[in-house]
Each structure stands twice: as structure tokens, then as C-alpha cells.
Enzyme design. Structure first.
Site, PDB file in Angstrom:
ATOM      1  N   TRP A 182      11.255   2.939  -4.193  1.00  0.00           N
ATOM      2  CA  TRP A 182      10.359   3.540  -3.184  1.00  0.00           C
ATOM      3  C   TRP A 182       8.917   3.571  -3.710  1.00  0.00           C
ATOM      4  O   TRP A 182       7.969   3.406  -2.944  1.00  0.00           O
ATOM      5  CB  TRP A 182      10.837   4.969  -2.879  1.00  0.00           C
ATOM      6  N   HIS A 183       8.777   3.766  -5.027  1.00  0.00           N
ATOM      7  CA  HIS A 183       7.433   3.897  -5.592  1.00  0.00           C
ATOM      8  C   HIS A 183       6.633   2.605  -5.518  1.00  0.00           C
ATOM      9  O   HIS A 183       5.411   2.636  -5.518  1.00  0.00           O
ATOM     10  CB  HIS A 183       7.500   4.376  -7.049  1.00  0.00           C
ATOM     11  N   GLY A 184       7.299   1.489  -5.487  1.00  0.00           N
ATOM     12  CA  GLY A 184       6.519   0.252  -5.410  1.00  0.00           C
ATOM     13  C   GLY A 184       7.383  -0.982  -5.500  1.00  0.00           C
ATOM     14  O   GLY A 184       8.524  -0.930  -5.990  1.00  0.00           O
ATOM     15  N   PHE A 189       1.683   3.924  -2.941  1.00  0.00           N
ATOM     16  CA  PHE A 189       3.118   3.951  -2.645  1.00  0.00           C
ATOM     17  C   PHE A 189       3.348   4.138  -1.146  1.00  0.00           C
ATOM     18  O   PHE A 189       4.431   4.299  -0.695  1.00  0.00           O
ATOM     19  CB  PHE A 189       3.822   5.053  -3.434  1.00  0.00           C
TER      20      PHE A 189
END
Lengths: 495, 394
Positions: free
Chosen positions: A328-330, A495
Site C-alpha cells: 500500500w505504501h508504494g 502514497f
């Protein structure tokens, strides 16, 4: 529009003034318009994306609520739309790159020419700001409606939930039940909320600009840009500096967002609760980016089976939840790697807790202060070391940073730069502020009287409008004084 | 930490005061007292932390701006330094105006690159050059001592350096005058004579119809006259510049916002125009001055260099023009033209680009924009070798 930009400094007072001057029925539409203006000031066309998703989720939410037999179908459509958008904008290029790399590897192993796959085809996609946050809010909405919560019937209310500018770009990820409650009653100007909001905004700006940005510009960015120039001490300073940078940056953003929301009489959830005082990784995820970790718990971990299944299934659930949390962060492998490690550590921590609970000597030791503080120190250190994988542009780069930290190289320039900067003074100032707040809160919580001087200051603060106005101005000047030359974007914007 | 930061005042616990009307004198007194307390606390805090000390210029009728003598400057915008300007306002150690016997002098002129606020004083190329010249003299038992005096000032154009030479440098009787230039300096040497309003108050030059180089100091003169009408305000600002850290912080913020925030600079110019209009003046009024056709900045710069070379020769000083490494490859023609000019007009030309290309770590030469400590060392070493090779200090 950055919270720490001059544009926001103009935007916020204008919206605030109009909001309280206009009659109540105009306030929500005004906030909605302001939120879209805020969003579209970056890239106007993505306003359409936000609006399209809002429209789709609004109608699908109503359909899920009304439908008797096709609830699941509508829920699937809604989740597919939200995840589809998120994946398309965020992960398409990562997917293409990974497929092409895989193909190249395969051809190389089989001895065939890799020339046809030499260049990975990449889409020119610009990630819409905040998509990870509002997509998750919409998923939460449709899932909760599916589970039986009443949907939001007023479109303006729903659109405001999705676009509310104080939490639009980097959360906190709101829950619609909490937000819609605040929309029922007409907004009434509250002096206390106004003051709390201003203090939160100033506190957030100090954390973001004076601490987060300074750490980034002086230590973290130069350190990660050129690991070869780092000495051992420099490498460790860079590691710890990033831990604090990401905290100050993100919690500073959250404070400004929460403070801005309070100015309009809205409350958005807290995102941090003393995360660096956690004694293990399970605790740290309950205190760090709370709105994301609770979202992952409610909409990923629990649906996977949570802890109501076999031990190995529990471990798998933890691992998958954290790996997806990392993704999800990247769109990069180092984020996935970071998430996987977190998953493994969480699973091991849970097993260790179960083991120590069963062991009488260990469970007694766990209650002692030295055990607790050693655990806090170990957790913080491990967290710091793992964040290197999160910050470095690739896993290989992260390992070259580790190599420096565990070698014995002489000190480089970062140590000198740090000592000659305003950072030590800024940190002292922040420490003093935290201690004052802590002592004041403790005295109030225990019902003790404040010392005479503190009581005097508090009384003046309460009674005198000029004193408060001057104090706010003074705080603003302090922020300007300790701000580095250039304002940096918030880390979580990407993000 | 969020919990720690929860409100400094838990207002709910403090009893609500009874509403009562306060006399207005008491409210006014309160405002003044709190303001004084806030100013005092901020000044103390900023002094302890070493911030707000980056304002170090004052307006000068002839040169446009000059350093404030004896001002402590703590520079953090790019790199770091914390030193006091000398009693003449130069970023240097103290130098007597009269040249001591047995001493050869090198005068360094230039802009922020030569001023070198980004590095400690002893790391600037001027100080390093002095050390290396004296070091080599000691090695060869040469009795000559060397003094390198740094006259450089942030933002100076070649035009200002030309004026500065007669005004300040010539009395020091330098044997060699070095000017570190770059292509960006040229634009600041001319002004659009039909649009002086927004130009910096500093001396400019232009070529008349016969190709003669003439000075246009109309904007600085005009500003000087304006300032004379607001003597009290100017004195107050001067006092604040010298003593107030809060003022320093506000000025620095103004500068940073003007550069980085377009909305701010638009608002700023709007407020400026509005305040001029409110005073009953025409904010579009142009400062009076000579009218001349648009100028070619490169040609004017070349003429200034030629004039400066002549002036140096009249003062028994050898002019050396040093060109900053051309990192972006924009000034090849400018450099070539100056090289041709140097042979015709007998001044030294040192283009650092050649040495820069051979530098083992070119990335270490610059910080963001200005020279790093290694960069200053590179300039000092290259200049030393050049002066020796050309025998300019014999």
C-alpha cells in the site's frame, strides 16, 4: 496544495472566514467546494477522478443497502472499482516492470536473446494525490454498508466525507459513521475548538517544517544519496534521523489536518499515540498510523480469519496483512519487503508473547521496569533499522547503507553539519514543549494543582485574547526562524 | 508523543472568569506588556539558537548595497558559517588600509561565490590563497609576505565591482586584483531605461551612440532621495538590522517566500503598489534618469572589464578575471570573447572550467549553488598556480 505552503496560509483563513460568515445551509457546500479547489489546485483533471469515485460509491452504497439478493454483487463491483483505480494508477508500472524483468531473466536462463524485452514499456501515469487514502475510505464505506450500517443518503455529505480537505491527501483514514455524526447538527463556532485547532496547526507546522524538513535536508537526503561518503556514525545518525523525520513529517501533517478540521468544528481521528514508547511490534502498530493499521485489521486481517483460526493460519494472516500494508505504501519491491519483514516480526512477537505468558519466571520478569524499558529500546532500535528498507530507493541500496553502519568508517560530513545546524536547538525546544505538556497533563489527570507560575500562565492564556494572539504570532515566528530554506512535500503524499 | 503534546493548558480545569468590562487603558497596557515579553523571549531564544542573523547589508548611494561593518553573520541558507564581518564590512580578517612594507597584496572582488558565506571564513578561497602564498614563500625563503583581501559582497555585479574598485579597493594598493565572474553577472550590469521601477538600486552601465561606457546610477540616487524623506524609518530599520534577530527572521522569510512562492511575490507587489497609492503617489512613476536604447549585457560587461583593466593599470595593479566553472555549458562564447579581450587589453584570464574538468571529484566542488569548502580549495589552488605561472606577484 501543501499544508506548509504560503497558498494554504491564504486558503485556510479565507475558507474559515466564509464558513462562519455564511448561513449554516451553505457551509457544507462551501467546504465541499473548498475541498475540490484544494485537490484540483494540484492537477485539475484528477478532481474528476475523485468526483467519479464519489458518485460511484454513493450510488453503490445505496444499492447495497436497498438490494435484498444482490448485495454481494454490488459490493464486489464497488470494491473492484476502488481497488481497480488504486491498482491502475499505483501499480501498473510496477507490474509491467516486474513482468518484463521476469521475462528477461527467463530468456537469459534459457540462453535466448533478451533484446525484444530490453526496454520495459511504461505508462506515463501520475499518481493522483491521496488516492490510497480516499480509496480505502470508500472501501470501508461500502463494506460497512454491506454489513448493515445505514448509508449516507445526502450526496453533499457523502462527497464531503470523501473529499474533506483536512484529511484528503494523507489521511487519517476516516470512518464514515464518526464523520456523518458531525454533519447532523448545525455547526456552532466554539472558541475552545478554535484555540485547540490553532495550537494543533502551529504544533504540526513546527514538527513538519522545523524538524521533519530540517532532518530531511541536512541529514537524511544527503545520507541516502551517497552512502559511500558515510562514516559509521553518520550512517547511524541517518538511520535515526529518518525515523524521526517520518514521524515528525507524518504526525505534523496529521496535526495540521486535525487542527484545520477543528477550525470548522470537525474532529478527525488521531493517527499517533507515542509510537516510540512501544515495547513490541504489535504495540507499535497500534500506536503508529493508527487509522491505517485499524483499517488493515478490520478490512483485511479479520476477513482473512484474524486470530480465530489455527496458529499457522494466524501467522499467515499477519504476514499477508503486513505484506499488503507494505505494498500500500508504494509500488516498489522494497515496500513489499518491508511489509513482509513486519509480518514475520509480528508473527514471531505474538508467538513469543504466548510463550512468555505460559512461562511463570518470564511472565514475572515481563512486569519489571527494566524488562519494559529494554523492550522499548530494542523495539525502537529494530524499527529504526528496518525503516532503512522503507526509505532506501531499493533493497540493494538499503544493504549498502547497512554495510556502512556495521563497518568501521571514520565520521563524514553529516556529523559536522548536524552539530552546526539549528537542529539541536530545535530539538531542545520541542523537548521542552513536550515536557511542559506532559507535566501539565499529568497534574490535571491526577487532579493536582498546577505550580503557581504554570497556573498563572494557564489563567492568562484562558482569559486574555491579546495574550493568546501574541503567543500565536510568536509561535509562528519561531516556526519561520527554524524552518529550513525550502519546504519539502510530505512523505505520505507519495502514497 | 501526541499525548504529550495535548494541550498545554487544560482549559476545562481552569475556572471560567466572570465576565467584566475592563478599562481600555488596562487592555492597551496588557497588549504592550505581552508584546514586550514576547519580543524579549524571542530575541533571547534566537540568540541562543543562533538564528535570525543573516541580514547584513545596508543601502549605499554609490554601490547600491554594502556589508554592515562588525555585523555577526550566522549563515544557514546553504552550508554554514558563523563569523563577524570586519570593521570595514568585509568578510575577512582585519587589514590596514596602508600597505605594510614587504607585502604584496591581492584584492579579491566578486559576488556571493567569493564572499563564501556558505563555508567558514578560513575555508574561503581568499584565505586559502593567502595561506598557500605565504606557505610557498616560506618554503623558498622568499622574504615577501602576502595579503589577500576579500572585498566580495553578495549579489554584486561587474558594474558594482568596477565602482567598488575606485571607491574602496584602490586605497589598499593591491598588486593584483582578482574578480571571480560568471555568466549570470552580466545581466545585472544593465537596466531597461524605460522600466527602472522594479530594478535593484545599484549602479548600471550603458553604451551611448558612440560606444562610450557611461554610468547610470539614477535608481540608487532616486532611492537615496526617497530614504532621505523617511529618515526616521530608515534609521529604525538600520537599528533593527544591526540588533534584532526577529527582524532578521522576518527578512529571511520574506526573501525565501519571494523566491519560492509566486502568490506571495504577487501579493507583495500588490501591497507595495497599494501603499504607494495610499500615500497619494503614482506607483507606476519611473525613477528619473538618462534614456537610452536597449543594451547588450555581454557587450557592456566586456566594456566594463576593459575599463576596469585600465583603471587597475593606472593603480599599478594587475587585473585577473577568473571565470567560475561553466557547469551548464552556457558561457563558452562569453569565455572565448573574454579570452580574446584579455590578450588585447593585457589582463589575465583564468577560466576555471578547464581545471574543473580535470577535478577528481567534480560533485564535491559545489554545494547547491555555491562553492563548497573543497570548491574554495580548488579555486585557491588553481589561482595560486595561475599567479605563479604568470609571475603576477613578482
Amino acid at each position: 496544495m501543501l499544508f506548509s505552503s504560503f497558498n494554504y496560509l491564504i486558503f485556510l483563513p479565507i475558507v474559515f472566514g466564509l464558513y462562519w460568515v455564511l448561513p449554516d445551509k451553505c457551509r457544507k457546500p462551501l467546504l465541499l467546494l473548498a475541498s475540490y479547489f484544494f485537490y484540483m489546485s494540484w492537477l485539475p483533471k484528477y478532481g474528476l477522478l475523485l468526483f467519479g469515485l464519489t458518485l460511484a460509491n454513493y450510488f453503490l452504497g445505496l444499492l447495497i443497502d436497498k438490494s435484498e439478493h444482490r448485495k454481494k454483487l454490488f459490493l464486489t463491483i464497488a470494491i473492484s472499482i476502488n481497488l481497480g483505480c488504486l491498482c491502475f494508477f499505483k501499480y501498473t508500472n510496477l507490474l509491467l516492470d516486474s513482468i518484463w524483468q521476469g521475462l528477461r531473466g527467463l530468456l537469459h536462463v534459457t540462453g535466448m536473446s533478451t533484446a525484444p524485452f530490453a526496454n520495459t514499456p511504461m505508462f506515463d501515469i501520475l499518481l493522483p494525490l491521496g488516492i490510497s487514502f480516499f480509496a480505502f475510505e470508500f472501501i470501508h464505506y461500502v463494506v460497512d454498508v454491506y454489513k448493515g450500517s445505514s448509508p449516507m443518503r445526502n450526496f453533499i455529505d457523502f462527497a464531503l466525507f470523501g473529499a474533506f480537505f483536512p484529511s484528503q491527501i494523507a489521511g487519517p483514514i476516516k470512518r464514515f459513521q464518526d464523520f456523518s455524526k458531525q454533519l447532523i447538527h448545525p455547526a456552532v463556532f466554539n472558541k475552545q475548538e478554535f484555540n485547540d485547532g490553532l495550537v494543533l496547526i502551529l504544533q504540526g507546522l513546527f514538527k513538519k517544517v522545523c524538524l521533519g524538513d530540517t532532518l530531511a535536508q541536512l541529514v537524511v537526503d544527503p545520507g541516502y544519496a551517497n552512502p559511500a561518503a558515510l562514516g559509521t556514525l553518520d550512517a547511524w545518525i541517518v538511520f535515526f534521523a529518518f525515523t524521526f523525520q517520518v514521524f515528525f513529517d507524518f504526525s505534523g501533517y496529521t496535526d495540521i489536518g486535525r487542527g484545520s478540521a477543528l477550525l470548522f468544528g470537525y474532529r478527525v481521528p488521531e493517527n499517533f499515540n507515542l509510537p516510540f514508547l512501544s515495547a513490541n511490534f504489535l504495540e507499535i502498530w497500534r500506536r503508529w498510523h493508527i487509522s491505517l493499521s485499524t483499517w488493515l485489521r478490520d478490512y483485511l486481517y479479520f476477513p482473512l480469519g484474524g486470530s480465530h483460526c489455527s496458529v499457522w493460519a494466524q501467522r499467515r494472516n499477519l504476514f499477508l496483512t503486513m505484506a499488503l500494508g507494505g505494498l500500500w505504501h508504494g509500488a516498489a519491491w522494497h515496500y513489499i519487503f518491508f511489509g513482509c519483514i513486519q509480518g514475520v516480526i509480528l508473527a514471531v512477537t505474538r508467538d513469543w508473547q504466548k510463550y512468555t505468558d505460559k512461562h511463570p519466571t518470564l511472565s514475572r520478569m515481563k512486569l519489571s521496569a527494566w524488562w519494559h524499558w529494554s523492550a522499548v529500546a530494542a523495539t525502537f532500535w529494530t524499527w529504526t533499522v528496518l525503516l532503512v528498507i522503507f526509505r532506501a530507493p531499493s533493497v540493494t541500496h538499503a544493504f549498502s547503507m547497512y554495510a556502512k553502519a556495521f563497518s568501521s568508517s571514520p565520521a563524514g560530513e553529516i556529523t559536522t553539519t548536524l552539530m552546526t545546524s539549528t537542529l539541536p536547538a530545535t530539538l531542545c525546544l520541542y523537548g521542552l514543549y513536550c515536557i511542559t505538556c506532559a507535566l501539565s497533563n499529568r497534574a490535571v489527570e491526577k487532579g493536582e494543582a498546577l505550580p503557581a507560575m504554570a497556573h498563572g500562565i494557564a489563567t492568562v492564556w484562558k482569559q486574555s485574547v491579546p495574550a493568546r494572539a501574541i503567543a500565536y504570532a510568536a509561535m509562528a515566528i519561531v516556526i519561520l526562524a527554524f524552518a529550513p530554506g525550502q519546504v519539502q512535500p510530505f512523505i505520505y503524499f507519495q502514497f | 508523543m501526541q499525548k504529550l503534546e495535548k494541550h498545554i493548558t487544560n482549559e476545562a480545569k481552569i475556572p471560567e472568569p466572570r465576565a467584566s468590562r475592563r478599562p481600555s487603558w488596562r487592555s492597551a497596557f496588557e497588549v504592550v506588556a505581552y508584546l514586550a515579553l514576547a519580543v524579549f523571549l524571542l530575541e533571547v531564544l534566537f540568540r541562543i539558537a543562533g538564528v535570525g542573523s543573516q541580514e547584513f547589508m545596508y543601502f549605499d548611494q554609490k554601490l547600491g548595497n554594502k556589508h554592515i561593518p562588525g555585523k555577526e553573520v550566522i549563515w544557514r541558507l546553504e552550508g554554514f558559517s558563523a563569523e563577524t564581518l570586519n570593521s570595514h564590512g568585509y568578510r575577512d580578517v582585519e587589514h590596514a588600509v596602508a600597505k605594510p612594507a614587504g607585502i604584496k597584496r591581492v584584492a579579491v572582488l566578486g559576488d556571493s561565490h567569493s564572499e563564501g558565506l556558505q563555508v567558514p571564513l578560513n575555508n574561503t578561497y581568499a584565505r586559502r590563497l593567502e595561506a598557500s602564498l605565504n606557505g610557498s614563500a616560506n618554503k623558498t625563503a622568499d622574504k615577501t609576505g602576502y595579503e589577500v583581501i576579500n572585498f566580495a559582497c553578495s549579489g554584486y555585479s561587474t558594474a558594482q565591482e568596477y565602482v567598488q574598485f575606485s571607491e574602496e579597493v584602490a586605497p589598499y594598493k593591491p598588486d593584483v586584483t582578482v574578480i571571480l565572474m560568471h555568466w549570470g553577472n552580466t545581466a545585472a550590469n544593465i537596466v531597461d531605461s524605460k522600466n527602472r521601477r522594479n530594478a535593484q538600486p545599484r549602479p548600471y552601465f550603458y553604451l551611448d551612440s558612440e560606444g562610450r561606457l557611461l554610468e547610470d546610477n539614477s535608481i540608487a540616487e532616486w532611492c537615496y532621495k526617497q530614504d532621505a524623506q523617511n529618515e526616521g524609518l530608515i534609521e529604525t530599520i538600520g537599528f533593527l538590522k544591526r540588533h534584532s534577530r526577529i527582524y532578521g527572521v522576518l527578512c529571511q522569510t520574506d526573501l525565501a517566500l519571494s523566491i519560492n512562492e509566486r502568490l506571495y511575490s504577487k501579493l507583495r507587489s500588490f501591497i507595495k503598489s497599494a501603499s504607494i497609492s495610499l500615500q497619494g503617489k503614482d506607483y507606476k512613476a519611473e525613477p528619473p534618469g538618462p534614456v537610452y536604447p536597449p543594451q547588450d549585457s555581454i557587450r557592456v560587461t566586456q566594456k566594463i572589464v576593459m575599463a576596469l583593466s585600465k583603471k587597475c593599470a593606472e593603480n599599478d595593479s594587475k587585473l585577473v578575471i577568473m571565470l567560475l566553472p561553466d557547469v551548464f555549458g552556457v558561457s563558452a562564447k562569453f569565455s572565448k570573447d573574454l579570452t580574446d579581450l584579455s590578450s588585447q587589453h593585457n589582463f589575465g584570464l583564468l577560466d576555471l572550467s578547464d581545471a574543473f574538468k580535470k577535478h577528481p571529484n567534480p560533485n564535491d566542488v559545489f554545494l547547491r549553488v555555491h562553492l563548497s569548502s573543497q570548491g574554495h580549495k580548488f579555486v585557491a589552488d588553481t589561482l595560486h598556480a595561475f599567479l605563479q605561472q604568470k609571475n603576477y606577484l613578482q
